[in-house]
Design an enzyme around this catalytic site. Structure first.
Site, PDB file in Angstrom:
ATOM      1  CD  GLN A 107      -2.499  -1.306   2.677  1.00 11.06           C
ATOM      2  OE1 GLN A 107      -3.419  -0.588   3.030  1.00 11.06           O
ATOM      3  NE2 GLN A 107      -2.000  -2.239   3.457  1.00 11.06           N
ATOM      4  CG  ASN A 108       4.065   1.254   2.328  1.00 13.85           C
ATOM      5  OD1 ASN A 108       2.982   1.517   2.851  1.00 13.85           O
ATOM      6  ND2 ASN A 108       4.979   0.518   2.911  1.00 13.85           N
ATOM      7  CG  HIS A 125      -3.025   2.458  -1.737  1.00 13.06           C
ATOM      8  ND1 HIS A 125      -3.076   2.444  -0.356  1.00 13.06           N
ATOM      9  CD2 HIS A 125      -4.170   1.820  -2.140  1.00 13.06           C
ATOM     10  CE1 HIS A 125      -4.178   1.824   0.049  1.00 13.06           C
ATOM     11  NE2 HIS A 125      -4.857   1.431  -1.009  1.00 13.06           N
ATOM     12  CB  CYS A 133      -0.120  12.951 -19.048  1.00 11.44           C
ATOM     13  SG  CYS A 133      -0.778  14.344 -19.985  1.00 11.44           S
ATOM     14  CB  CYS A 136      -1.692  11.936 -23.633  1.00 10.98           C
ATOM     15  SG  CYS A 136      -0.064  12.041 -22.864  1.00 10.98           S
ATOM     16  N   GLY A 211       3.140  -4.710   8.845  1.00 10.07           N
ATOM     17  CA  GLY A 211       3.027  -3.274   9.103  1.00 10.07           C
ATOM     18  C   GLY A 211       1.797  -2.612   8.544  1.00 10.07           C
ATOM     19  CB  THR A 212      -1.093  -3.190   6.843  1.00  8.85           C
ATOM     20  OG1 THR A 212      -2.342  -2.553   6.533  1.00  8.85           O
ATOM     21  CG2 THR A 212      -1.270  -4.701   6.831  1.00  8.85           C
ATOM     22  CG  ASN A 237       1.338  -4.372  13.254  1.00  6.07           C
ATOM     23  OD1 ASN A 237       1.590  -3.596  14.163  1.00  6.07           O
ATOM     24  ND2 ASN A 237       0.596  -4.051  12.208  1.00  6.07           N
ATOM     25  N   PRO A 238       4.035  -4.628  15.721  1.00  2.00           N
ATOM     26  CG  PRO A 238       5.379  -2.748  16.008  1.00  2.00           C
ATOM     27  CD  PRO A 238       4.598  -3.506  14.980  1.00  2.00           C
TER      28      PRO A 238
END
Ligand code: OAD
Length: 271
Positions: A107-108, A125, A133, A136, A211-212, A237-238
């Site tokens: 997702q980063n 993401h 652009c 175009c 980490g999410t 993950n903490p």
């Protein structure tokens, strides 16, 4: 179960795997100095996601009072410029080189997985250093540090930070000369490469969830899809996240500490 045993168990699971997919969020880049969104002091603690996280909200905020965003904008430029892949990113590249991990879904938008050496990165993401652009739709890729350096140079030569000025900061399309925008996904916009992200999730033997917080969909569906298709789910993950009901192994550590330790154990224990 102690963390040491969990690391051993994760190493044992991964050493038998050959189609591991990592599903990553902001936490894996936290040790590179890039703030997460929902941790205490994270981006959404400091600024309203509705005001800056949707195209309409951002345009409105910039029209009303662009200057209010300038200090945060400069701070983010600095953190994205100074960041480099941390031991967590590098361990994922090691797992790919060892034939264990095939794909990173992230997702980063910071490009750090590619810079660490992973070759198949699905950026649902988008990527902050890719421009699209508005006319175009040509997509152009820029070097992270060079683009930030040039953006800062243009920024410091501005007399006022307004919506027009912000538009002028972004490089013009090299194909047609029209206005580009960073090729990132804002709230209300379509996620990128979704079919492929689901396909690799449904085909993996182990999914690393790294980490999410697991609260933003559709990205939060990938671990669910992996579990549905029979994969083992390892969460690093903490703090616990939204996936506790489908987690086979939970390692309450930072990814920059746990992942290199797991790679060392796999190397030490052999195939
Ligand atoms: P969050 O900020 O929601 O969650 C970050 C997670 O990382 C939390 O669960 C933390 O516990 C964990 N974390 C923090 N430091 C860590 C470390 N060193 N090692 C491992 N984990 C750590 O970020 P995301 O889940 O990525 O989307 O957020 C998803 C999406 O929300 C983002 O892509 C962005 C945001 O709004 C859009 O803007 C479209």
């Amino acid at each position: 179960m102690t963390i040491t045993v969990d690391l051993e168990n994760a190493a044992a699971l991964l050493s038998k795997a050959s189609r591991t997919v990592a599903s990553c969020g902001a936490g894996i880049s936290a040790e590179s100095g890039i703030a997460t969104f929902r941790d205490a002091g994270g981006l959404w603690d400091r600024i309203d996601p509705i005001a800056v996280g949707t195209p309409a909200g951002l345009v409105n905020t910039l029209k009303q009072n662009a200057a209010v965003l300038l200090p945060l904008f400069l701070e983010l430029l600095d953190s994205f410029e100074q960041a480099s892949p941390n031991p967590g990113h590098r361990a994922l590249a090691d797992l790919e080189a060892m034939g264990i991990l095939t794909t990173v879904i992230t997702q980063n938008v910071d490009n750090l997985h590619q810079e660490a050496g992973n070759t198949d990165v699905i950026e649902v993401h988008g990527n902050l250093f890719r421009m699209k652009c508005l006319a175009c739709e040509t997509v152009s890729t820029y070097d992270r540090k060079q683009l930030i350096g040039e953006t800062r140079k243009r920024l410091t030569s501005l007399t006022a930070f307004t919506l027009d000025a912000l538009t002028a900061l972004v490089p013009k399309c090299p194909a047609c000369g029209f206005i580009s925008r960073p090729d990132v996904v804002m709230f209300s916009e379509a996620v990128q490469d979704l079919p492929r992200a689901f396909e690799v999730s449904g085909n993996c033997d182990v999914m690393l969830v790294l980490g999410t917080s697991g609260v933003v969909y559709p990205a939060a569906s990938f671990p669910l899809e992996a579990k549905r298709a029979g994969a083992r789910v390892i969460v690093i993950n903490p703090t616990e996240n939204a996936f506790s009901s489908i987690t086979d192994l939970y390692i309450p550590m930072k990814t920059g500490e746990a992942l290199p330790a797991i790679v060392d154990l796999i190397r030490k224990n052999g195939p």
